[in-house]
Motif scaffolding. Structure first.
Motif, short mmCIF file in Angstrom:
data_model
loop_
_atom_site.label_atom_id
_atom_site.label_comp_id
_atom_site.label_asym_id
_atom_site.label_seq_id
_atom_site.Cartn_x
_atom_site.Cartn_y
_atom_site.Cartn_z
N ARG A 1 0.98 -1.30 0.15
CA ARG A 1 -0.06 0.18 0.04
C ARG A 1 0.77 1.23 0.00
O ARG A 1 0.62 2.16 -0.71
CB ARG A 1 -0.91 0.13 1.33
N LEU A 2 1.95 1.18 0.88
CA LEU A 2 2.71 2.50 0.77
C LEU A 2 3.68 2.64 -0.43
O LEU A 2 3.60 3.80 -0.91
CB LEU A 2 3.80 2.17 2.06
N LEU B 1 7.99 4.10 13.72
CA LEU B 1 7.52 4.79 12.37
C LEU B 1 6.47 3.83 11.88
O LEU B 1 5.52 4.02 11.33
CB LEU B 1 8.64 4.57 11.49
N GLU B 2 6.49 2.41 12.10
CA GLU B 2 5.56 1.46 11.81
C GLU B 2 4.11 1.80 12.37
O GLU B 2 3.08 1.94 11.84
CB GLU B 2 5.85 0.06 12.11
N ASP B 3 4.16 2.24 13.82
CA ASP B 3 3.16 2.67 14.44
C ASP B 3 2.31 3.95 13.60
O ASP B 3 1.04 4.27 13.58
CB ASP B 3 3.16 2.94 15.78
N LYS B 4 3.38 5.01 13.44
CA LYS B 4 2.93 6.05 12.75
C LYS B 4 2.19 5.84 11.44
O LYS B 4 1.23 6.50 11.00
CB LYS B 4 3.88 7.03 12.51
N LEU B 5 2.74 4.88 10.51
CA LEU B 5 2.36 4.78 9.22
C LEU B 5 0.89 4.07 9.23
O LEU B 5 0.14 4.12 8.51
CB LEU B 5 3.37 3.85 8.62
N GLN B 6 0.70 3.16 10.15
CA GLN B 6 -0.34 2.34 10.30
C GLN B 6 -1.63 3.56 10.64
O GLN B 6 -2.60 3.36 10.26
CB GLN B 6 -0.45 1.48 11.71
N ILE B 7 -1.27 4.62 11.47
CA ILE B 7 -2.31 5.66 11.68
C ILE B 7 -2.56 6.48 10.53
O ILE B 7 -3.71 6.72 10.34
CB ILE B 7 -1.89 6.46 13.00
N LEU B 8 -1.45 6.60 9.90
CA LEU B 8 -1.66 7.41 8.68
C LEU B 8 -2.39 6.85 7.55
O LEU B 8 -3.11 7.35 6.55
CB LEU B 8 -0.33 8.04 8.07
N LEU B 9 -2.51 5.39 7.55
CA LEU B 9 -3.00 4.76 6.55
C LEU B 9 -4.58 4.29 7.18
O LEU B 9 -5.39 3.65 6.04
CB LEU B 9 -2.37 3.39 6.21
N LEU B 10 -4.95 4.72 8.34
CA LEU B 10 -6.36 4.53 8.60
C LEU B 10 -7.36 5.23 7.71
O LEU B 10 -7.10 6.22 7.07
CB LEU B 10 -6.70 5.03 10.04
N GLU C 1 -8.51 2.23 18.83
CA GLU C 1 -9.78 1.49 18.45
C GLU C 1 -9.98 1.08 17.22
O GLU C 1 -10.45 -0.03 16.84
CB GLU C 1 -10.94 1.95 19.02
N LYS C 2 -9.76 1.72 16.27
CA LYS C 2 -9.88 1.59 14.90
C LYS C 2 -8.85 0.56 14.42
O LYS C 2 -9.26 -0.18 13.39
CB LYS C 2 -9.69 3.06 14.03
N LEU C 3 -7.68 0.76 14.99
CA LEU C 3 -6.69 -0.11 14.39
C LEU C 3 -6.89 -1.36 15.08
O LEU C 3 -6.66 -2.53 14.32
CB LEU C 3 -5.17 0.20 15.12
N LYS C 4 -7.41 -1.74 16.33
CA LYS C 4 -7.91 -2.84 16.80
C LYS C 4 -8.73 -3.67 15.90
O LYS C 4 -9.06 -4.69 15.63
CB LYS C 4 -8.40 -2.68 18.24
N LEU C 5 -10.14 -2.56 15.40
CA LEU C 5 -11.32 -3.18 14.51
C LEU C 5 -10.47 -3.55 13.16
O LEU C 5 -11.02 -4.70 12.81
CB LEU C 5 -12.10 -2.09 14.28
N MET C 6 -9.36 -2.97 12.66
CA MET C 6 -8.60 -3.59 11.49
C MET C 6 -7.96 -4.93 11.80
O MET C 6 -7.60 -5.61 10.71
CB MET C 6 -7.85 -2.50 11.06
N GLY C 7 -7.86 -5.20 12.69
CA GLY C 7 -7.34 -6.40 13.52
C GLY C 7 -5.82 -6.47 13.27
O GLY C 7 -4.98 -7.47 13.08
N ASN C 8 -5.18 -5.21 12.86
CA ASN C 8 -3.69 -5.26 12.71
C ASN C 8 -3.49 -6.26 11.60
O ASN C 8 -2.43 -6.91 11.74
CB ASN C 8 -2.64 -5.25 13.72
N SER C 9 -4.27 -6.46 10.42
CA SER C 9 -3.71 -7.39 9.52
C SER C 9 -2.65 -7.21 8.53
O SER C 9 -2.09 -8.17 7.98
CB SER C 9 -5.42 -7.67 8.66
N ASP C 10 -2.44 -5.99 8.46
CA ASP C 10 -1.34 -5.82 7.49
C ASP C 10 -0.03 -5.96 8.23
O ASP C 10 0.25 -5.15 9.16
CB ASP C 10 -1.31 -4.27 7.02
N GLU C 11 0.76 -6.85 7.82
CA GLU C 11 2.10 -7.31 8.37
C GLU C 11 3.11 -6.38 7.43
O GLU C 11 3.32 -6.25 6.29
CB GLU C 11 2.28 -8.52 8.24
N VAL C 12 4.11 -5.83 8.41
CA VAL C 12 5.31 -5.01 7.78
C VAL C 12 6.38 -6.14 7.29
O VAL C 12 6.73 -6.85 8.03
CB VAL C 12 6.03 -4.17 8.68
#
Length: 360
Positions: free
Chosen positions: A4-5, A91-100, A349-360
């Motif tokens: 995605r990135l 940075l992984e945490d930041k990117l996950q939030i930016l991709l919400l 909470e939104k990250l939880k709902l996404m299930g953190n399915s995207d693996e780096v």
């Protein structure tokens, strides 16, 4: 996530070329749309570039560690690897939030409606306190406040007030304010010193464009009357105030702040569109499963979201369990700590709902 990135980075580069193209710039509307999309992708691309740089440095350090034989040097390299790994995780945490998924309304101006609830005159005074609080907050953000309609009481309270806040990202920060706000304090009129509990309701609605929602003129009844001021006193000798009734829904919107009947009608129509949009969105999301709703709250005006306790000098947000012991400055518009906490919680909470399915 990396796929995605990479896609976003390529899209960003394509847009960079397009917005520099004179033939594209000739069409101002299209060029502005592309510039906006380009600007929205820029923070993600910048963080992704930082992330790739960290990965490269980490890989080099690991290779150097394996090649090095000196113990002291290996210790130094190991410490560097530890620091780079921490930066990678951050940075992984930041990117996950930016991709919400982005709320399409986040950049919009808002209408704020405050109404005194349970508690009579004391509730109206509290409604005024909230109006002043949001006005102060808007000033701190350098946003513009525009009064639409108000209904004052004889001692300075507000039975109802509707106002607009214009500013970049206004909805993204104020959308968490919808709900029932509760105050606990000793009213000035209370001689025995007994603490009273009163409430006021707040609704935050995004401004909508004509293209967002259509209103049939045949569905409207428009009445004009003279504006009234403090205690019902007439403040205008012409019928400039406007009341619009949307017949299918029964919604009624009034506006009397402007001296011009036309301007009052325009403002009232904007509020009506915002209310109808909110109603349509609520109906659309009603079928969504409960576990997929935002955990910060549904924004329902019947939901008690916050308590302002004067004797203890505290404000408590019940949705996230946060208590701040700075009621005085909070009521002066110092809302950043609370709003930032609500945004962070909502993102988590939104990250939880996404299930953190995207693996780096």
């Amino acid at each position: 996530m990396l796929d995605r990135l990479t896609f976003i980075e390529n899209k960003y580069e394509e847009l960079s070329v397009k917005i520099s193209d004179p033939s594209v710039m000739a069409n101002q509307k299209e060029w502005q749309r592309l510039c906006k999309e380009h600007a929205e992708l820029e923070p993600i691309v910048n963080e992704y570039k930082n992330y790739k740089t960290i990965l490269e440095e980490l890989q080099d350090s690991k290779e150097l560690y394996n090649e090095e034989t000196d113990k002291d040097m290996k210790d130094m390299i190991q410490e560097e690897i530890k620091e780079l790994s921490a930066q990678q995780t951050e940075l992984e945490d930041k990117l996950q939030i930016l991709l919400l998924p982005k709320d399409p309304n986040d950049d919009k101006n808002v209408f704020v409606e405050i109404r005194g609830g349970a508690g009579g005159e004391e509730a109206a005074l509290f409604a005024y306190n909230l109006f002043r609080m949001y006005t102060r907050y808007a000033e701190n953000q350098r946003w513009k406040v525009e009064l639409m309609n108000s209904n004052e009481t004889d001692i300075g309270g507000l039975k109802e007030v509707v106002f607009m806040i214009k500013g970049n990202g206004a909805y993204s920060k104020l959308k968490y304010e919808s709900g029932v706000h509760r105050v606990q304090r000793v009213p000035d009129t209370e001689s025995s010193g007994r603490i009273h509990t009163s409430t006021a309701t707040v609704a935050v609605l995004p401004e909508v464009e004509d293209v967002d929602i259509e209103i049939n003129e045949k569905d409207l009844r428009i009445d004009v009357y003279r504006s009234s001021g403090h205690g019902g006193q007439s403040v205008n000798t012409t019928d400039s105030a406007v009341r619009i009734t949307h017949l299918p829904s029964g919604m009624v919107v009034s506006c009397q702040d402007e001296k011009s009947q036309l301007k009052n009608k325009e403002k009232a129509m904007k509020v009506l569109m915002a209310r109808l949009y909110e109603k349509a969105e609520a109906e659309r999301s009603a079928g969504i499963a409960e576990d997929r709703k935002s955990q910060v709250g549904t924004g329902d005006r019947s939901e008690r979201i916050r308590t302002y306790n004067y004797p203890q000098g505290r404000v408590t947000d019940h949705r996230i369990g946060l208590t701040l012991y700075k009621l005085e400055s909070f009521l002066e518009g110092d809302l950043d700590e609370m709003i930032n906490a609500l945004i962070t919680y909502d993102q988590a909470e939104k990250l939880k709902l996404m299930g953190n399915s995207d693996e780096v």
